[in-house]
Design a protein around this motif. Sequence first.
Motif, PDB file in Angstrom:
ATOM      1  N   GLY A  26       5.131 -10.297   5.099  1.00 53.63           N
ATOM      2  CA  GLY A  26       5.087 -11.091   3.651  1.00 53.63           C
ATOM      3  C   GLY A  26       5.018 -12.386   3.461  1.00 53.63           C
ATOM      4  O   GLY A  26       4.641 -13.384   3.040  1.00 53.63           O
ATOM      5  N   ALA A  55      -0.791 -10.036   1.975  1.00 50.64           N
ATOM      6  CA  ALA A  55       0.314 -10.515   2.083  1.00 50.64           C
ATOM      7  C   ALA A  55       1.287 -10.290   0.591  1.00 50.64           C
ATOM      8  O   ALA A  55       2.802 -10.382   0.851  1.00 50.64           O
ATOM      9  CB  ALA A  55       0.260 -11.952   2.067  1.00 50.64           C
ATOM     10  N   GLN A  58       2.308  -7.073   0.931  1.00 55.78           N
ATOM     11  CA  GLN A  58       3.192  -6.193   1.959  1.00 55.78           C
ATOM     12  C   GLN A  58       4.698  -7.444   1.723  1.00 55.78           C
ATOM     13  O   GLN A  58       5.662  -6.148   1.986  1.00 55.78           O
ATOM     14  CB  GLN A  58       3.167  -7.673   3.338  1.00 55.78           C
ATOM     15  CG  GLN A  58       1.942  -6.819   4.516  1.00 55.78           C
ATOM     16  CD  GLN A  58       1.419  -7.828   4.489  1.00 55.78           C
ATOM     17  OE1 GLN A  58       2.009  -9.286   5.626  1.00 55.78           O
ATOM     18  NE2 GLN A  58       0.088  -7.382   5.266  1.00 55.78           N
ATOM     19  N   LEU A  59       4.546  -7.840   0.956  1.00 57.87           N
ATOM     20  CA  LEU A  59       6.147  -8.586   0.556  1.00 57.87           C
ATOM     21  C   LEU A  59       6.589  -7.663  -0.730  1.00 57.87           C
ATOM     22  O   LEU A  59       7.964  -7.657  -0.592  1.00 57.87           O
ATOM     23  CB  LEU A  59       5.604 -10.259  -0.648  1.00 57.87           C
ATOM     24  CG  LEU A  59       7.722 -11.010  -0.644  1.00 57.87           C
ATOM     25  CD1 LEU A  59       8.358 -10.344   0.294  1.00 57.87           C
ATOM     26  CD2 LEU A  59       6.836 -11.884  -1.107  1.00 57.87           C
TER      27      LEU A  59
END
Length: 145
Positions: A26, A55, A58-59
Amino acid sequence: MSSPRYTHIVWPLFRIVVGLLFTCHGLSSLFGLFGGKGGTGASVPVGTWPGWYAAVIQLVCGLLVLFGLFTRPAAILASGSMAYAYFTVHQPNGLMPIENGGVTPALYSWTFLLIAAFGAGAWSVDELIAGRRAQVAPAPEVERV
């Protein structure tokens, strides 16, 4: 030969490492850290579908899994996003992950599904919260005859 003796150590380490790696994906996509997309250091433009949203997932989910906070819902979301990535981006290029470049999303999808099924385990915020709730919960009343 199964060794449950080490499960309480290995499972949280597994969750932490997977969460950290996913967080790094991310950070790489959003901010170009660690070489960014394709090693160029460039980040995904804000609001771009599906890259920017993937992203962010993901982060955020990586951090949640890393710290073991809302682990099961975060892992379900991460698993689904990786399954989506596999089937929309990679699978059209070939049936098998090894030929279509989809090994990473396939592994992440199944890994997060496993984390969702088994939960955070030790060394997690979820465990701390559950422990405090157990301490605060009143004991059930026993009926006396």
